[in-house]
Design a protein around this motif. Structure first.
Motif, PDB file in Angstrom:
ATOM      1  N   ASP A 186      15.449   5.214   6.647  1.00  0.00           N
ATOM      2  CA  ASP A 186      14.027   5.472   6.386  1.00  0.00           C
ATOM      3  C   ASP A 186      13.797   5.909   4.935  1.00  0.00           C
ATOM      4  N   ILE A 187      14.716   6.695   4.403  1.00  0.00           N
ATOM      5  CA  ILE A 187      14.591   7.147   3.009  1.00  0.00           C
ATOM      6  C   ILE A 187      14.666   5.954   2.055  1.00  0.00           C
TER       7      ILE A 187
ATOM      8  N   ASN B 161      10.792   5.687  -2.523  1.00  0.00           N
ATOM      9  CA  ASN B 161      10.450   6.693  -3.527  1.00  0.00           C
ATOM     10  C   ASN B 161      11.660   7.140  -4.341  1.00  0.00           C
ATOM     11  N   ILE B 162      12.824   7.191  -3.716  1.00  0.00           N
ATOM     12  CA  ILE B 162      14.035   7.600  -4.430  1.00  0.00           C
ATOM     13  C   ILE B 162      14.751   6.389  -5.011  1.00  0.00           C
ATOM     14  N   PHE B 163      14.869   5.342  -4.220  1.00  0.00           N
ATOM     15  CA  PHE B 163      15.515   4.112  -4.665  1.00  0.00           C
ATOM     16  C   PHE B 163      14.543   2.954  -4.459  1.00  0.00           C
ATOM     17  N   ASP B 164      13.900   2.519  -5.527  1.00  0.00           N
ATOM     18  CA  ASP B 164      12.966   1.399  -5.469  1.00  0.00           C
ATOM     19  C   ASP B 164      13.774   0.109  -5.445  1.00  0.00           C
ATOM     20  N   MET B 165      13.810  -0.556  -4.295  1.00  0.00           N
ATOM     21  CA  MET B 165      14.676  -1.710  -4.113  1.00  0.00           C
ATOM     22  C   MET B 165      13.999  -3.035  -4.452  1.00  0.00           C
ATOM     23  N   THR B 166      12.789  -3.009  -5.008  1.00  0.00           N
ATOM     24  CA  THR B 166      12.176  -4.253  -5.467  1.00  0.00           C
ATOM     25  C   THR B 166      12.869  -4.696  -6.753  1.00  0.00           C
ATOM     26  N   PRO B 167      12.869  -5.984  -7.066  1.00  0.00           N
ATOM     27  CA  PRO B 167      13.524  -6.435  -8.300  1.00  0.00           C
ATOM     28  C   PRO B 167      13.033  -5.704  -9.542  1.00  0.00           C
TER      29      PRO B 167
ATOM     30  N   GLU C 291      17.221  14.939  -4.907  1.00  0.00           N
ATOM     31  CA  GLU C 291      16.100  14.238  -4.270  1.00  0.00           C
ATOM     32  C   GLU C 291      16.455  13.823  -2.849  1.00  0.00           C
ATOM     33  N   LEU C 292      17.687  13.379  -2.634  1.00  0.00           N
ATOM     34  CA  LEU C 292      18.111  13.019  -1.296  1.00  0.00           C
ATOM     35  C   LEU C 292      18.117  14.224  -0.359  1.00  0.00           C
ATOM     36  N   LYS C 293      18.647  15.332  -0.851  1.00  0.00           N
ATOM     37  CA  LYS C 293      18.700  16.539  -0.018  1.00  0.00           C
ATOM     38  C   LYS C 293      17.292  17.027   0.324  1.00  0.00           C
ATOM     39  N   ALA C 294      16.393  16.923  -0.647  1.00  0.00           N
ATOM     40  CA  ALA C 294      15.010  17.340  -0.389  1.00  0.00           C
ATOM     41  C   ALA C 294      14.339  16.431   0.629  1.00  0.00           C
TER      42      ALA C 294
END
Length: 397
Positions: free
Chosen positions: A335-336, A341-347, A390-393
């Motif tokens: 879900d993250i 928001n943390i990892f934008d996976m768009t090109p 950011e992941l922990k938050a």
């Protein structure tokens, strides 16, 4: 999903910068670097073939940069160390054929922002890409492939920095490391294989002694023991090598380039492709995400998959597998990543996050990636572990 296995042996290999396939990869990536240097919007899909006294460069390139393909290829071969025509392949004497045309307009309209069916920059191709990380080494890489890389990289370093002492080492070499695992952790080295191209006058035991010395410097002592089996130039002779001994092609060492066979692979090669090609850039982003998840202590091992449709910006699917080692459910990590928001996976998001169009500004080049692995070296932006907090938050939300 996959679980941790019981005691077993796992083997991975590496090949040096002088291996014919790696020569091809480095030429293709050197051409990509040359295109991006003066035109960051270059579209490059460059393939190289190398064989006896011949380099063939082909592919689809659209760029405003004025690139001398012949010169780039010869300079790359010189840096690798093929400068003697007597061994069948030399930068000064080989023929270079260039067969380049522009990127297909059908592909371009789906990849260029504001064109095609969508307003966002779409993926340059369909396919699935994987990233992997494990806490079994400080680099968060699988141990067999990491140490395989280190062995051939150190041999190349000695060959280049002290040519008088190591005159007998020629550019082509391969290594292979087999490691015993117990409960998912590396416990001991089982065997080491090194095949290294050499001059006619080299004594085999000279190379064997050198390999053992390098191994003791590159592999942690707690993994070594007196029963390690060494196979150094096991055929007894390796004088004919490089592109003279075996034809090289771009993109033929994709397992060497990634995780040595650990985890999954989507099948796409990396070298010679600009970052609009998600089979390269998304694989880097998946590694970035997986590495930060492991670095954050959220899993001992993590594999991230992203799949794309050509011309479409958002991944059609994302999957996270921590092999049963996660401290939270894989679905939460999924879900993250889907949230973006943390990892934008768009090109476009991947290119921006990792600044993939401007490697020179950040102290690395694509040619740097083309030998000794695309992962596990701190010089590359996808190797940063700057998303831990950011992941922990996000987990607490």
């Amino acid at each position: 999903m996959s679980k941790i296995r019981e005691k077993h042996i796992f083997t991975s290999e590496s090949v040096s910068e002088g291996h014919p396939d790696k020569v091809s990869d480095q030429i293709s990536d050197a051409i990509l670097d040359a295109c991006l240097k003066n035109d960051p919007e270059s579209r490059v899909a460059c393939e190289t073939l190398t064989t006896t006294d011949l380099i063939v460069i082909s592919g689809e390139i659209t760029t405003k940069s004025n690139v001398d393909f012949d010169q780039v290829a010869r300079q790359t071969v010189t840096e690798i160390g093929y400068t003697n025509s007597e061994i069948g392949f030399s930068a000064d004497d080989c023929k270079v054929f260039v067969c380049i045309h522009k990127q297909s307009s059908d592909i371009a309209q789906g990849v260029s922002q504001g064109e095609g069916l969508f307003s966002e920059q779409g993926a340059g191709d369909q396919g699935m890409m994987f990233g992997y990380a494990t806490n079994e080494t400080p680099e968060l890489m699988p141990a067999p492939v990491l140490y395989s890389h280190k062995i051939v990289a150190e041999l190349a370093k000695l060959r280049k920095t002290d040519p008088n002492t190591y005159y007998y080492l020629l550019p082509d070499s391969k290594s292979q490391v087999s490691i015993v695992y117990d409960d998912g952790k590396p416990v001991s080295v089982e065997s080491i294989v090194v095949s290294h191209q050499h001059t006619v006058d080299m004594e085999r035991n000279t190379l064997e002694d050198l390999v053992k010395d390098i191994v003791n410097k590159t592999i942690p002592s707690d993994l070594m023991n007196d029963s390690v089996n060494y196979y150094v130039n096991p055929t007894g002779r390796f004088v004919i090598g490089g592109p003279h001994g075996d034809t090289g092609l771009t993109g033929r060492k994709i397992i060497v380039d990634t995780y040595g066979g650990v985890g999954s692979h989507g099948g796409g090669a990396f070298s010679g492709k600009d970052p609009s090609k998600v089979d390269r850039s998304a694989a880097y982003m998946c590694r970035y995400a997986a590495k930060n998840i492991v670095a954050a202590g959220l899993a001992d091992k993590c594999e991230v998959q992203a799949a794309y449709a050509i011309g479409v910006a958002k991944p059609v699917s994302i999957n996270v597998d921590t092999y049963g080692t996660g401290s939270i459910e894989d679905s939460k990590l999924h879900d993250i990543l889907v949230d973006g928001n943390i990892f934008d996976m768009t090109p476009a998001g991947i290119i921006k996050t990792l600044d993939l169009k401007n490697p020179y500004n950040n102290g690395w080049t694509y040619k740097d990636t083309a030998a000794y692995g695309h992962f596990g070296r701190d010089m590359f932006p996808w190797e940063k572990t700057n998303k831990i907090e950011e992941l922990k938050a996000a987990i607490q939300e």
